[in-house]
Scaffold this motif. Structure first.
Motif, PDB file in Angstrom:
ATOM      1  N   ASN A 172     -10.038  -8.699 -11.802  1.00 42.27           N
ATOM      2  CA  ASN A 172      -8.913  -9.445 -12.353  1.00 42.27           C
ATOM      3  C   ASN A 172      -7.663  -9.118 -11.531  1.00 42.27           C
ATOM      4  O   ASN A 172      -7.697  -8.273 -10.633  1.00 42.27           O
ATOM      5  N   SER A 173      -6.560  -9.777 -11.830  1.00 39.57           N
ATOM      6  CA  SER A 173      -5.363  -9.642 -11.000  1.00 39.57           C
ATOM      7  C   SER A 173      -4.839  -8.209 -10.963  1.00 39.57           C
ATOM      8  O   SER A 173      -4.421  -7.718  -9.909  1.00 39.57           O
ATOM      9  N   ARG A 174      -4.857  -7.520 -12.104  1.00 39.68           N
ATOM     10  CA  ARG A 174      -4.356  -6.142 -12.137  1.00 39.68           C
ATOM     11  C   ARG A 174      -5.251  -5.228 -11.312  1.00 39.68           C
ATOM     12  O   ARG A 174      -4.762  -4.408 -10.531  1.00 39.68           O
ATOM     13  N   GLU A 175      -6.547  -5.397 -11.450  1.00 40.60           N
ATOM     14  CA  GLU A 175      -7.478  -4.566 -10.703  1.00 40.60           C
ATOM     15  C   GLU A 175      -7.400  -4.867  -9.213  1.00 40.60           C
ATOM     16  O   GLU A 175      -7.550  -3.968  -8.372  1.00 40.60           O
ATOM     17  N   ARG A 176      -7.146  -6.113  -8.876  1.00 39.21           N
ATOM     18  CA  ARG A 176      -7.009  -6.463  -7.458  1.00 39.21           C
ATOM     19  C   ARG A 176      -5.859  -5.695  -6.822  1.00 39.21           C
ATOM     20  O   ARG A 176      -5.967  -5.209  -5.694  1.00 39.21           O
ATOM     21  N   SER A 177      -4.761  -5.605  -7.550  1.00 42.22           N
ATOM     22  CA  SER A 177      -3.600  -4.889  -7.034  1.00 42.22           C
ATOM     23  C   SER A 177      -3.937  -3.431  -6.762  1.00 42.22           C
ATOM     24  O   SER A 177      -3.536  -2.862  -5.736  1.00 42.22           O
TER      25      SER A 177
ATOM     26  N   TYR B 100     -12.870  -7.370  -4.608  1.00 41.32           N
ATOM     27  CA  TYR B 100     -11.676  -8.178  -4.853  1.00 41.32           C
ATOM     28  C   TYR B 100     -12.035  -9.486  -5.548  1.00 41.32           C
ATOM     29  O   TYR B 100     -11.344  -9.925  -6.472  1.00 41.32           O
TER      30      TYR B 100
ATOM     31  N   VAL C 283      -5.395 -10.176   2.378  1.00 40.69           N
ATOM     32  CA  VAL C 283      -5.104 -10.471   0.976  1.00 40.69           C
ATOM     33  C   VAL C 283      -4.328 -11.778   0.848  1.00 40.69           C
ATOM     34  O   VAL C 283      -4.640 -12.621  -0.007  1.00 40.69           O
ATOM     35  N   ARG C 284      -3.319 -11.970   1.693  1.00 41.57           N
ATOM     36  CA  ARG C 284      -2.546 -13.209   1.635  1.00 41.57           C
ATOM     37  C   ARG C 284      -3.425 -14.426   1.921  1.00 41.57           C
ATOM     38  O   ARG C 284      -3.297 -15.471   1.273  1.00 41.57           O
TER      39      ARG C 284
ATOM     40  N   ASP D   6      -2.847  -6.549   4.189  1.00 43.95           N
ATOM     41  CA  ASP D   6      -2.047  -7.634   3.607  1.00 43.95           C
ATOM     42  C   ASP D   6      -2.364  -8.993   4.231  1.00 43.95           C
ATOM     43  O   ASP D   6      -2.319 -10.017   3.541  1.00 43.95           O
TER      44      ASP D   6
ATOM     45  N   PRO E  38      -8.032 -20.373  -2.507  1.00 41.85           N
ATOM     46  CA  PRO E  38      -8.862 -20.057  -3.684  1.00 41.85           C
ATOM     47  C   PRO E  38     -10.347 -20.323  -3.487  1.00 41.85           C
ATOM     48  O   PRO E  38     -11.175 -19.761  -4.208  1.00 41.85           O
TER      49      PRO E  38
ATOM     50  N   GLU F  10      -5.574 -15.176  -1.161  1.00 42.93           N
ATOM     51  CA  GLU F  10      -4.774 -15.728  -2.257  1.00 42.93           C
ATOM     52  C   GLU F  10      -4.347 -17.164  -1.981  1.00 42.93           C
ATOM     53  O   GLU F  10      -4.209 -17.969  -2.902  1.00 42.93           O
TER      54      GLU F  10
END
Length: 207
Positions: free
Chosen positions: A173-178, A169, A102-103, A99, A109, A106
């Motif tokens: 896309n955003s869904r796949e990143r999750s 990553y 990841v933070r 995390d 950018p 994000e």
């Protein structure tokens, strides 16, 4: 002992550099490193092109400065790692470590364009070593029987697992990143559990 007062001109220069780096990161995030121009960076910063060249001779110099900045910011996020993870389970430690990365990505950018820029850059080895020693201490606190050498190697492997997420990553896309984050947390947790959780000796089953 009296504290030295900062020279106003020095303060202005630092603010200008910070503004230019912030503007450059915005341009890199939108256009990518190759397409970004010094002129665009100057326009984003509401500065003359001459002012940009006063501090940075080219895009490569800007990228190096951003990498230093990112490294320093990331280092701060690992501060007090031992106390933060003291009450966590091994899977929770894995979650926390992933995390943090990841933070950071994000919140920055331009991280991937800056990371992928074809610029020669040598990381601060002292900071790199310190981070690994902090993580090694976390592992030794969890399992005191670990040697420092073994714990340091585990720190290297753990960070490499986390860093290996960057390519996937950055392309997802955003869904796949999750979903990727979940998979990497599982992978890191499995590795750490295999190294930190002592396996009780099993009695042979009676036939």
């Amino acid at each position: 002992m009296s504290n030295k007062r900062r020279v106003p001109q020095q303060d202005r220069a630092e603010r200008r550099v910070a503004q230019l780096l912030e503007s450059a990161s915005a341009v890199f995030a939108e256009a990518g490193y190759d397409a970004a121009t010094m002129t665009e960076i100057a326009e984003r910063a509401n500065a003359s092109i001459g002012a940009v060249y006063q501090y940075f001779p080219n895009k490569e110099a800007i990228v190096r400065a951003l990498r230093v900045q990112y490294g320093n910011e990331m280092q701060k996020r690992w501060t007090d790692l031992e106390s933060i993870t003291a009450g966590l389970t091994v899977p929770q430690i894995a979650d926390y470590l992933v995390d943090v990365m990841v933070r950071f990505v994000e919140e920055h950018p331009a991280y991937f364009p800056v990371l992928d820029a074809p610029v020669k850059y040598k990381r601060d080895q002292e900071g790199r070593r310190h981070l690994r020693e902090q993580l090694a201490n976390v592992f030794r606190n969890r399992k005191p029987a670990l040697s420092q050498e073994r714990a340091y190697r585990m720190a290297n492997v753990s960070l490499q697992i986390i860093k290996s997420m960057n390519v996937l990553y950055g392309e997802a896309n955003s869904r796949e990143r999750s979903e990727l984050v979940k998979e990497y947390k599982l992978a890191l947790a499995a590795y750490l559990e295999s190294q930190l959780i002592s396996q009780r000796s099993q009695k042979p089953t009676e036939s």
